[in-house]
Design a protein around this motif. Structure first.
Motif, PDB file in Angstrom:
ATOM      1  N   UNK A   1     -23.748  59.932   1.895  1.00 39.91           N
ATOM      2  CA  UNK A   1     -23.620  61.377   2.044  1.00 39.91           C
ATOM      3  C   UNK A   1     -22.225  61.783   1.616  1.00 39.91           C
ATOM      4  N   UNK A   2     -22.013  63.001   1.211  1.00 38.74           N
ATOM      5  CA  UNK A   2     -22.997  64.043   0.921  1.00 38.74           C
ATOM      6  C   UNK A   2     -23.695  63.761  -0.403  1.00 38.74           C
ATOM      7  N   UNK A   3     -24.950  64.213  -0.522  1.00 36.28           N
ATOM      8  CA  UNK A   3     -25.701  64.100  -1.764  1.00 36.28           C
ATOM      9  C   UNK A   3     -25.550  65.411  -2.527  1.00 36.28           C
ATOM     10  N   UNK A   4     -25.109  65.298  -3.770  1.00 34.79           N
ATOM     11  CA  UNK A   4     -24.935  66.472  -4.624  1.00 34.79           C
ATOM     12  C   UNK A   4     -26.177  66.686  -5.476  1.00 34.79           C
ATOM     13  N   UNK A   5     -26.527  67.948  -5.668  1.00 31.77           N
ATOM     14  CA  UNK A   5     -27.598  68.326  -6.583  1.00 31.77           C
ATOM     15  C   UNK A   5     -27.010  69.362  -7.532  1.00 31.77           C
ATOM     16  N   UNK A   6     -26.853  68.974  -8.788  1.00 31.79           N
ATOM     17  CA  UNK A   6     -26.346  69.917  -9.784  1.00 31.79           C
ATOM     18  C   UNK A   6     -27.501  70.763 -10.295  1.00 31.79           C
ATOM     19  N   UNK A   7     -27.311  72.067 -10.293  1.00 33.34           N
ATOM     20  CA  UNK A   7     -28.324  72.994 -10.800  1.00 33.34           C
ATOM     21  C   UNK A   7     -27.966  73.379 -12.232  1.00 33.34           C
ATOM     22  N   UNK A   8     -28.878  73.116 -13.143  1.00 29.25           N
ATOM     23  CA  UNK A   8     -28.692  73.454 -14.551  1.00 29.25           C
ATOM     24  C   UNK A   8     -29.722  74.534 -14.865  1.00 29.25           C
ATOM     25  N   UNK A   9     -29.264  75.794 -14.857  1.00 26.00           N
ATOM     26  CA  UNK A   9     -30.164  76.934 -15.035  1.00 26.00           C
ATOM     27  C   UNK A   9     -29.485  77.999 -15.889  1.00 26.00           C
ATOM     28  N   UNK A  10     -30.219  79.050 -16.177  1.00 25.16           N
ATOM     29  CA  UNK A  10     -29.666  80.172 -16.941  1.00 25.16           C
ATOM     30  C   UNK A  10     -28.587  80.910 -16.160  1.00 25.16           C
ATOM     31  N   UNK A  11     -28.529  80.715 -14.832  1.00 27.27           N
ATOM     32  CA  UNK A  11     -27.520  81.389 -14.013  1.00 27.27           C
ATOM     33  C   UNK A  11     -26.167  80.701 -14.060  1.00 27.27           C
ATOM     34  N   UNK A  12     -26.095  79.545 -14.688  1.00 30.12           N
ATOM     35  CA  UNK A  12     -24.836  78.828 -14.825  1.00 30.12           C
ATOM     36  C   UNK A  12     -24.207  78.487 -13.489  1.00 30.12           C
ATOM     37  N   UNK A  13     -22.884  78.631 -13.424  1.00 31.20           N
ATOM     38  CA  UNK A  13     -22.141  78.246 -12.234  1.00 31.20           C
ATOM     39  C   UNK A  13     -22.473  79.100 -11.013  1.00 31.20           C
ATOM     40  N   UNK A  14     -23.012  80.292 -11.218  1.00 34.85           N
ATOM     41  CA  UNK A  14     -23.334  81.172 -10.098  1.00 34.85           C
ATOM     42  C   UNK A  14     -24.672  80.877  -9.430  1.00 34.85           C
ATOM     43  N   UNK A  15     -25.408  79.914  -9.932  1.00 38.67           N
ATOM     44  CA  UNK A  15     -26.759  79.639  -9.414  1.00 38.67           C
ATOM     45  C   UNK A  15     -26.751  79.293  -7.930  1.00 38.67           C
ATOM     46  N   UNK A  16     -25.839  78.449  -7.494  1.00 38.57           N
ATOM     47  CA  UNK A  16     -25.835  78.004  -6.095  1.00 38.57           C
ATOM     48  C   UNK A  16     -25.616  79.169  -5.138  1.00 38.57           C
ATOM     49  N   UNK A  17     -24.768  80.105  -5.505  1.00 39.35           N
ATOM     50  CA  UNK A  17     -24.465  81.228  -4.615  1.00 39.35           C
ATOM     51  C   UNK A  17     -25.605  82.245  -4.557  1.00 39.35           C
ATOM     52  N   UNK A  18     -26.555  82.165  -5.466  1.00 36.49           N
ATOM     53  CA  UNK A  18     -27.749  83.014  -5.397  1.00 36.49           C
ATOM     54  C   UNK A  18     -28.719  82.513  -4.328  1.00 36.49           C
ATOM     55  N   UNK A  19     -28.544  81.282  -3.894  1.00 36.18           N
ATOM     56  CA  UNK A  19     -29.489  80.663  -2.971  1.00 36.18           C
ATOM     57  C   UNK A  19     -29.192  80.943  -1.504  1.00 36.18           C
ATOM     58  N   UNK A  76     -23.661  73.587  -7.617  1.00 37.35           N
ATOM     59  CA  UNK A  76     -24.157  72.475  -6.812  1.00 37.35           C
ATOM     60  C   UNK A  76     -24.686  72.985  -5.479  1.00 37.35           C
ATOM     61  N   UNK A  77     -25.742  72.339  -4.995  1.00 34.60           N
ATOM     62  CA  UNK A  77     -26.121  72.413  -3.593  1.00 34.60           C
ATOM     63  C   UNK A  77     -25.891  71.011  -3.056  1.00 34.60           C
ATOM     64  N   UNK A  78     -25.438  70.937  -1.822  1.00 33.59           N
ATOM     65  CA  UNK A  78     -24.984  69.668  -1.263  1.00 33.59           C
ATOM     66  C   UNK A  78     -25.652  69.440   0.082  1.00 33.59           C
ATOM     67  N   UNK A  79     -26.315  68.287   0.204  1.00 37.23           N
ATOM     68  CA  UNK A  79     -26.916  67.917   1.479  1.00 37.23           C
ATOM     69  C   UNK A  79     -25.881  67.124   2.265  1.00 37.23           C
ATOM     70  N   UNK A  80     -25.524  67.669   3.428  1.00 38.40           N
ATOM     71  CA  UNK A  80     -24.553  67.004   4.286  1.00 38.40           C
ATOM     72  C   UNK A  80     -25.280  66.084   5.260  1.00 38.40           C
ATOM     73  N   UNK A  81     -24.566  65.144   5.820  1.00 39.14           N
ATOM     74  CA  UNK A  81     -25.148  64.236   6.799  1.00 39.14           C
ATOM     75  C   UNK A  81     -24.200  63.079   7.047  1.00 39.14           C
ATOM     76  N   UNK A  82     -24.606  62.183   7.916  1.00 34.18           N
ATOM     77  CA  UNK A  82     -23.802  61.000   8.194  1.00 34.18           C
ATOM     78  C   UNK A  82     -24.692  59.765   8.054  1.00 34.18           C
ATOM     79  N   UNK A  83     -24.064  58.628   7.826  1.00 30.89           N
ATOM     80  CA  UNK A  83     -24.814  57.380   7.706  1.00 30.89           C
ATOM     81  C   UNK A  83     -25.494  57.017   9.021  1.00 30.89           C
ATOM     82  N   UNK A  84     -24.976  57.516  10.123  1.00 29.51           N
ATOM     83  CA  UNK A  84     -25.555  57.210  11.439  1.00 29.51           C
ATOM     84  C   UNK A  84     -26.957  57.801  11.587  1.00 29.51           C
ATOM     85  N   UNK A  85     -27.236  58.876  10.892  1.00 27.88           N
ATOM     86  CA  UNK A  85     -28.546  59.515  11.023  1.00 27.88           C
ATOM     87  C   UNK A  85     -29.556  58.978  10.012  1.00 27.88           C
TER      88      UNK A  85
END
Length: 154
Positions: free
Chosen positions: A73-91, A107-116
């Motif tokens: 963790x954290x796991x990153x997910x890069x969004x490649x869309x027509x919205x460019x860098x602003x895509x994540x903030x639309x979500x 990017x959207x990022x999944x947070x967490x810990x190895x304990x979970x």
């Protein structure tokens, strides 16, 4: 290059299997910089693309392993869309997740810990949900995913 695996938006188990396969293998990729699972939304209908000015393919690139094949963790997910860098903030955000506009990429990022333990189902669901929300009225069919081992990161 791996072949594309088709799936329905409501049936993401094939994508979860791809993510789990990469993580279990600790695959460092061809260049030792990690492996991503690429999720691709279907193209929009031609008339909708015309009016929305969006005929690009929309991708979510899930970073499953990092340099040396590390899974953490954290796991990153890069969004490649027509919205460019602003895509994540639309979500907006959802519990356990963050959004980022870093170096001109979204990017959207999944947070967490190895304990979970790793929640690959939620990771996959988050990637598909992000693309679906950016696509407006997304189709059920026509989604696909593949493993990308040819990653070079800066």
């Amino acid at each position: 290059m791996e072949r594309w695996v088709p799936f329905r938006r409501s049936r993401q188990d094939k994508v979860v299997d791809l993510v789990r396969r990469v993580a279990d293998a600790g695959d460092p990729g061809e260049h030792g910089q990690g492996v991503e699972v690429v999720v691709e939304a279907p193209r929009t209908k031609w008339w909708r693309a015309l009016f929305n000015r969006d005929d690009t393919l929309a991708q979510a690139r899930i970073v499953v392993t990092r340099e040396g094949g590390e899974v953490r963790y954290p796991f990153d997910i890069q969004l490649v869309t027509a919205y460019g860098a602003g895509a994540a903030h639309r979500l907006g955000t959802r519990p356990g997740w963050a959004v980022s506009n870093s170096a001109g990429m979204a990017f959207v990022i999944q947070k967490g810990t190895h304990r979970t333990g790793f929640d690959f189902e939620e990771l996959t669901a988050g990637a598909v949900a992000a693309l679906a929300r950016l696509r407006r009225k997304p189709q059920e069919r026509g989604w696909r995913a593949r493993i990308d081992r040819d990653i070079t990161r800066r």
